[in-house]
Write a protein that holds these residues in place. Structure first.
Motif, PDB file in Angstrom:
ATOM      1  N   MET A   1       0.857  -1.176   0.000  1.00 46.72           N
ATOM      2  CA  MET A   1       0.000   0.000   0.000  1.00 46.72           C
ATOM      3  C   MET A   1       0.894   1.227   0.000  1.00 46.72           C
ATOM      4  N   THR A   2       0.587   2.166  -0.871  1.00 48.60           N
ATOM      5  CA  THR A   2       1.246   3.465  -0.827  1.00 48.60           C
ATOM      6  C   THR A   2       0.201   4.493  -0.500  1.00 48.60           C
ATOM      7  N   THR A   3       0.625   5.548   0.141  1.00 49.92           N
ATOM      8  CA  THR A   3      -0.334   6.551   0.570  1.00 49.92           C
ATOM      9  C   THR A   3       0.142   7.937   0.190  1.00 49.92           C
ATOM     10  N   THR A   4      -0.762   8.744  -0.299  1.00 44.49           N
ATOM     11  CA  THR A   4      -0.446  10.140  -0.559  1.00 44.49           C
ATOM     12  C   THR A   4      -1.092  11.019   0.501  1.00 44.49           C
ATOM     13  N   GLN A   5      -2.044  10.472   1.232  1.00 47.35           N
ATOM     14  CA  GLN A   5      -2.669  11.176   2.349  1.00 47.35           C
ATOM     15  C   GLN A   5      -1.881  10.852   3.601  1.00 47.35           C
ATOM     16  N   PRO A   6      -1.851  11.792   4.518  1.00 44.56           N
ATOM     17  CA  PRO A   6      -1.097  11.493   5.733  1.00 44.56           C
ATOM     18  C   PRO A   6      -1.727  10.366   6.546  1.00 44.56           C
ATOM     19  N   VAL A   7      -0.853   9.713   7.249  1.00 43.68           N
ATOM     20  CA  VAL A   7      -1.286   8.772   8.273  1.00 43.68           C
ATOM     21  C   VAL A   7      -1.681   9.645   9.455  1.00 43.68           C
ATOM     22  N   VAL A   8      -2.826   9.380  10.050  1.00 36.18           N
ATOM     23  CA  VAL A   8      -3.278  10.187  11.180  1.00 36.18           C
ATOM     24  C   VAL A   8      -3.281   9.330  12.435  1.00 36.18           C
ATOM     25  N   ILE A   9      -2.633   9.849  13.473  1.00 38.93           N
ATOM     26  CA  ILE A   9      -2.652   9.224  14.789  1.00 38.93           C
ATOM     27  C   ILE A   9      -3.504  10.123  15.664  1.00 38.93           C
ATOM     28  N   ALA A  47       8.777  -0.020   5.378  1.00 45.93           N
ATOM     29  CA  ALA A  47       9.988   0.770   5.617  1.00 45.93           C
ATOM     30  C   ALA A  47       9.917   1.566   6.921  1.00 45.93           C
ATOM     31  N   PHE A  48       8.747   1.642   7.530  1.00 47.93           N
ATOM     32  CA  PHE A  48       8.602   2.427   8.756  1.00 47.93           C
ATOM     33  C   PHE A  48       9.181   1.696   9.963  1.00 47.93           C
ATOM     34  N   ASP A  49       9.963   2.433  10.751  1.00 48.59           N
ATOM     35  CA  ASP A  49      10.445   1.938  12.033  1.00 48.59           C
ATOM     36  C   ASP A  49      10.091   3.003  13.073  1.00 48.59           C
ATOM     37  N   GLU A  50      10.521   2.824  14.309  1.00 45.10           N
ATOM     38  CA  GLU A  50      10.139   3.762  15.367  1.00 45.10           C
ATOM     39  C   GLU A  50      10.643   5.178  15.095  1.00 45.10           C
ATOM     40  N   ASN A  51      11.819   5.323  14.546  1.00 46.92           N
ATOM     41  CA  ASN A  51      12.356   6.645  14.237  1.00 46.92           C
ATOM     42  C   ASN A  51      11.545   7.316  13.128  1.00 46.92           C
ATOM     43  N   CYS A  52      11.215   6.560  12.088  1.00 49.64           N
ATOM     44  CA  CYS A  52      10.415   7.107  10.980  1.00 49.64           C
ATOM     45  C   CYS A  52       9.051   7.565  11.475  1.00 49.64           C
ATOM     46  N   VAL A  53       8.438   6.769  12.322  1.00 49.14           N
ATOM     47  CA  VAL A  53       7.112   7.104  12.843  1.00 49.14           C
ATOM     48  C   VAL A  53       7.160   8.423  13.608  1.00 49.14           C
ATOM     49  N   ALA A  54       8.209   8.620  14.369  1.00 45.18           N
ATOM     50  CA  ALA A  54       8.320   9.835  15.180  1.00 45.18           C
ATOM     51  C   ALA A  54       8.554  11.080  14.335  1.00 45.18           C
ATOM     52  N   TYR A  55       9.210  10.944  13.178  1.00 44.31           N
ATOM     53  CA  TYR A  55       9.629  12.136  12.431  1.00 44.31           C
ATOM     54  C   TYR A  55       9.105  12.242  11.003  1.00 44.31           C
ATOM     55  N   SER A  56       8.360  11.284  10.521  1.00 45.99           N
ATOM     56  CA  SER A  56       7.898  11.302   9.135  1.00 45.99           C
ATOM     57  C   SER A  56       6.883  12.411   8.875  1.00 45.99           C
ATOM     58  N   SER A  57       7.039  13.060   7.736  1.00 49.32           N
ATOM     59  CA  SER A  57       6.072  14.092   7.334  1.00 49.32           C
ATOM     60  C   SER A  57       4.768  13.464   6.838  1.00 49.32           C
ATOM     61  N   LEU A  58       4.727  12.152   6.635  1.00 55.30           N
ATOM     62  CA  LEU A  58       3.488  11.471   6.245  1.00 55.30           C
ATOM     63  C   LEU A  58       2.546  11.281   7.422  1.00 55.30           C
ATOM     64  N   ILE A  59       3.074  11.437   8.639  1.00 56.43           N
ATOM     65  CA  ILE A  59       2.275  11.152   9.828  1.00 56.43           C
ATOM     66  C   ILE A  59       1.849  12.440  10.510  1.00 56.43           C
ATOM     67  N   GLU A  60       0.547  12.555  10.717  1.00 61.87           N
ATOM     68  CA  GLU A  60      -0.022  13.693  11.443  1.00 61.87           C
ATOM     69  C   GLU A  60      -0.414  13.205  12.838  1.00 61.87           C
TER      70      GLU A  60
END
Length: 71
Positions: A1-9, A47-60
């Motif tokens: 799955m690829t996403t162009t919309q942000p992941v929202v937490i 490709a997401f790991d804990e560091n990516c989750v904390a700093y990715s611009s895909l995640i709101e």
């Protein structure tokens, strides 16, 4: 799955769980950053790991960042 919309937490609920939404669908409830990583990887975002989750611009992060799990 690829996403162009942000992941929202979403903000923590009364138990400290946070809903995780990808492409408009709620895919799970996380109690930690490790849970967010597992949900994203299960959705095909391997490709997401804990560091990516904390700093990715895909995640709101709503209602606090990756260090905020209390209601």
């Amino acid at each position: 799955m690829t996403t162009t919309q942000p992941v929202v937490i979403y903000p923590p609920d009364e138990d400290g769980g946070r809903r995780v939404r990808i492409d408009g669908a709620i895919l799970g409830r996380a109690l930690s950053v490790k849970d967010v990583v597992a949900i994203l990887q299960d959705a095909g975002l391997r490709a997401f790991d804990e560091n990516c989750v904390a700093y990715s611009s895909l995640i709101e992060w709503r209602g606090g960042g990756p260090d905020h799990w209390a209601h």
